[in-house]
Design a protein around this motif. Structure first.
Motif, PDB file in Angstrom:
ATOM      1  N   ASN A 222      46.650  39.367  31.536  1.00 21.66           N
ATOM      2  CA  ASN A 222      47.174  39.711  32.827  1.00 21.66           C
ATOM      3  C   ASN A 222      48.516  40.714  32.693  1.00 21.66           C
ATOM      4  O   ASN A 222      48.871  41.378  33.580  1.00 21.66           O
ATOM      5  CB  ASN A 222      47.736  38.506  33.081  1.00 21.66           C
ATOM      6  CG  ASN A 222      46.483  37.661  33.789  1.00 21.66           C
ATOM      7  OD1 ASN A 222      45.839  38.043  34.560  1.00 21.66           O
ATOM      8  ND2 ASN A 222      46.468  36.413  33.234  1.00 21.66           N
ATOM      9  N   SER A 223      48.964  40.736  31.444  1.00 22.53           N
ATOM     10  CA  SER A 223      50.134  41.501  31.141  1.00 22.53           C
ATOM     11  C   SER A 223      49.905  42.929  31.249  1.00 22.53           C
ATOM     12  O   SER A 223      50.349  43.793  31.783  1.00 22.53           O
ATOM     13  CB  SER A 223      50.656  41.106  29.663  1.00 22.53           C
ATOM     14  OG  SER A 223      51.246  39.864  29.820  1.00 22.53           O
ATOM     15  N   LYS A 225      47.183  44.036  32.721  1.00 24.04           N
ATOM     16  CA  LYS A 225      46.849  44.229  34.093  1.00 24.04           C
ATOM     17  C   LYS A 225      47.616  44.623  35.001  1.00 24.04           C
ATOM     18  O   LYS A 225      47.848  45.795  35.733  1.00 24.04           O
ATOM     19  CB  LYS A 225      46.070  42.960  34.703  1.00 24.04           C
ATOM     20  CG  LYS A 225      45.589  43.114  36.289  1.00 24.04           C
ATOM     21  CD  LYS A 225      45.136  41.932  36.710  1.00 24.04           C
ATOM     22  CE  LYS A 225      44.920  41.827  38.261  1.00 24.04           C
ATOM     23  NZ  LYS A 225      44.766  40.559  38.793  1.00 24.04           N
ATOM     24  N   TYR A 226      49.003  43.972  34.925  1.00 24.30           N
ATOM     25  CA  TYR A 226      50.124  44.323  36.017  1.00 24.30           C
ATOM     26  C   TYR A 226      51.052  45.345  35.210  1.00 24.30           C
ATOM     27  O   TYR A 226      51.551  46.027  36.092  1.00 24.30           O
ATOM     28  CB  TYR A 226      50.881  42.923  35.932  1.00 24.30           C
ATOM     29  CG  TYR A 226      50.462  41.761  36.771  1.00 24.30           C
ATOM     30  CD1 TYR A 226      50.388  42.035  38.232  1.00 24.30           C
ATOM     31  CD2 TYR A 226      49.802  40.581  36.527  1.00 24.30           C
ATOM     32  CE1 TYR A 226      49.893  41.221  39.105  1.00 24.30           C
ATOM     33  CE2 TYR A 226      49.204  39.993  37.260  1.00 24.30           C
ATOM     34  CZ  TYR A 226      49.501  39.850  38.801  1.00 24.30           C
ATOM     35  OH  TYR A 226      48.904  39.053  39.453  1.00 24.30           O
ATOM     36  N   ILE A 259      53.152  35.288  35.912  1.00 26.00           N
ATOM     37  CA  ILE A 259      52.234  35.483  36.826  1.00 26.00           C
ATOM     38  C   ILE A 259      53.083  35.443  38.379  1.00 26.00           C
ATOM     39  O   ILE A 259      53.010  36.343  39.211  1.00 26.00           O
ATOM     40  CB  ILE A 259      50.983  34.424  36.940  1.00 26.00           C
ATOM     41  CG1 ILE A 259      49.982  34.844  35.865  1.00 26.00           C
ATOM     42  CG2 ILE A 259      50.038  34.572  38.363  1.00 26.00           C
ATOM     43  CD1 ILE A 259      49.421  35.907  35.493  1.00 26.00           C
ATOM     44  N   ASN A 262      55.172  38.582  38.263  1.00 27.70           N
ATOM     45  CA  ASN A 262      54.631  39.697  38.990  1.00 27.70           C
ATOM     46  C   ASN A 262      54.031  39.835  40.266  1.00 27.70           C
ATOM     47  O   ASN A 262      54.302  40.828  40.945  1.00 27.70           O
ATOM     48  CB  ASN A 262      53.210  40.013  38.049  1.00 27.70           C
ATOM     49  CG  ASN A 262      53.696  40.602  36.861  1.00 27.70           C
ATOM     50  OD1 ASN A 262      54.301  41.894  36.717  1.00 27.70           O
ATOM     51  ND2 ASN A 262      53.541  40.005  35.671  1.00 27.70           N
ATOM     52  N   GLU A 263      53.744  38.591  40.977  1.00 33.88           N
ATOM     53  CA  GLU A 263      53.407  38.681  42.053  1.00 33.88           C
ATOM     54  C   GLU A 263      54.740  38.785  43.171  1.00 33.88           C
ATOM     55  O   GLU A 263      54.431  39.167  44.277  1.00 33.88           O
ATOM     56  CB  GLU A 263      52.821  37.196  42.535  1.00 33.88           C
ATOM     57  CG  GLU A 263      51.572  36.940  41.715  1.00 33.88           C
ATOM     58  CD  GLU A 263      50.808  35.523  41.969  1.00 33.88           C
ATOM     59  OE1 GLU A 263      51.485  34.487  42.458  1.00 33.88           O
ATOM     60  OE2 GLU A 263      49.534  35.507  41.822  1.00 33.88           O
ATOM     61  N   ARG A 267      58.017  43.083  37.385  1.00 33.10           N
ATOM     62  CA  ARG A 267      57.028  43.538  36.211  1.00 33.10           C
ATOM     63  C   ARG A 267      57.184  42.858  34.912  1.00 33.10           C
ATOM     64  O   ARG A 267      58.333  43.696  34.327  1.00 33.10           O
ATOM     65  CB  ARG A 267      56.906  45.097  36.321  1.00 33.10           C
ATOM     66  CG  ARG A 267      56.648  45.840  37.567  1.00 33.10           C
ATOM     67  CD  ARG A 267      56.793  47.354  37.822  1.00 33.10           C
ATOM     68  NE  ARG A 267      56.073  47.835  36.754  1.00 33.10           N
ATOM     69  CZ  ARG A 267      56.096  48.209  35.619  1.00 33.10           C
ATOM     70  NH1 ARG A 267      57.543  48.523  35.102  1.00 33.10           N
ATOM     71  NH2 ARG A 267      55.163  49.025  35.213  1.00 33.10           N
TER      72      ARG A 267
END
Length: 315
Positions: A222-223, A225-226, A259, A262-263, A267
């Motif tokens: 996920n890291s 990805k974001y 998560i 980031n949402e 970042r």
């Protein structure tokens, strides 16, 4: 005679200019001083947290550890604020607290460093049914990340950083039953929802389970990805320092405090060693952790902070 003298002078001047062009001026490289991370001090912070007992919300151990963390980080930070809130779950009201410490308040360039300080109420990865209902000591899962950040806070006090740094200890990260993602990461969700619209640090770094004796930190899916640029920058520092416990490949996808951040537009990457055999068990104790592991992670983060002058190659 005057024309001959003028020609000689002109040739001399052109020759001097040519020499200057062929020998460009090289700016001296600025030496960046990175403070030393004290592994023993960090490990004492880890053991101190565990000494209170499992830091399960609504317990004395949780309250005692909160008081310790607030008192300790208040020695170092320019400002400390508490976010106190409640969460209703499984028929109970849990009293939770995020601890927010800030350094170099006047800097417009800020980064966020964070970890969770609570312990899991149930060791659901145990094989024996009688142990599954026991709380997790949380030496690595919780205390290790906080320990690294407490030591960094101490260093920031002695060596004022060139950038603004906010350290947040999230509560209620490990409250949810297995698979109930809605009730994990309660503190980071509350922080993300209630932050000022103007609070947008350049990026964030979450530390979770970074004390394992057999440290192996893969890039978290996920890291990548974001925030791929921050992942690559941090891992490049580790590689340059010869800290090869930071692996170059992606391995795990983890639902963690990064998560919700980031949402909400913060970042944030997750530095996590998810290959920990004592995860969510009663065996997550200090003897499974290592001061050297804390130092390796802490050294990488310190380089991120103090090498700001290199013009960090992130968005």
């Amino acid at each position: 005679m005057k024309r001959k003298f003028f020609l000689i002078l002109l040739i001399f001047v052109l020759s001097c200019n040519s020499d200057k062009k062929s020998k460009p001026q090289v700016e001296p490289k600025v030496q960046i001083s990175i403070p030393e991370f004290n592994a023993d001090s960090a490990f004492e912070y880890l053991k101190k947290q565990v000494s209170f007992g499992a830091r399960v919300p609504n317990t004395k151990a949780h309250e005692d550890c909160k008081n310790f963390l607030v008192a300790e980080i208040s020695k170092y930070a320019d400002a400390v604020n508490l976010q106190e809130f409640t969460h209703f779950y499984l028929g109970k009201i849990f009293n939770l607290t995020n601890i927010i410490a800030s350094f170099n308040l006047n800097s417009g360039y800020r980064i966020l460093l964070c970890a969770h300080w609570d312990s899991r109420p149930y060791a659901d990865e145990e094989k024996e049914a009688s142990k599954k209902i026991q709380p997790v000591p949380g030496a690595n899962d919780g205390a290790s990340g906080v320990a690294v950040l407490l030591e960094i806070a101490r260093i920031l006090k002695e060596n004022p950083p060139p950038i603004g740094v906010d350290i947040v200890f999230f509560d209620g990260e490990d409250l949810g039953a297995s698979g109930d993602l809605e009730n994990f990461c309660i503190g980071s969700k509350y922080f993300a929802k209630n932050k000022s619209p103007n609070y947008l640090p350049q990026f964030g770094i979450l530390l979770d389970m970074v004390g394992d004796k057999e440290l192996e930190i893969y890039k978290e899916e996920n890291s990548v990805k974001y925030v791929p640029d921050v992942v690559n920058y941090v891992w490049s520092i580790a590689r340059e320092l010869g800290i090869y416990e930071f692996k170059e490949s992606v391995k795990h996808s983890v639902y963690d405090d990064h998560i919700p951040l980031n949402e909400a537009g913060i970042r944030t990457i997750d530095i996590i060693d998810f290959d920990y055999p004592y995860w969510h068990t009663t065996e997550d104790t200090p003897d499974k952790c290592s001061p050297e592991s804390l130092k390796k992670v802490g050294t990488v983060v310190l380089n991120v902070i103090y090498r700001y002058g290199e013009k960090i190659a992130v968005k």
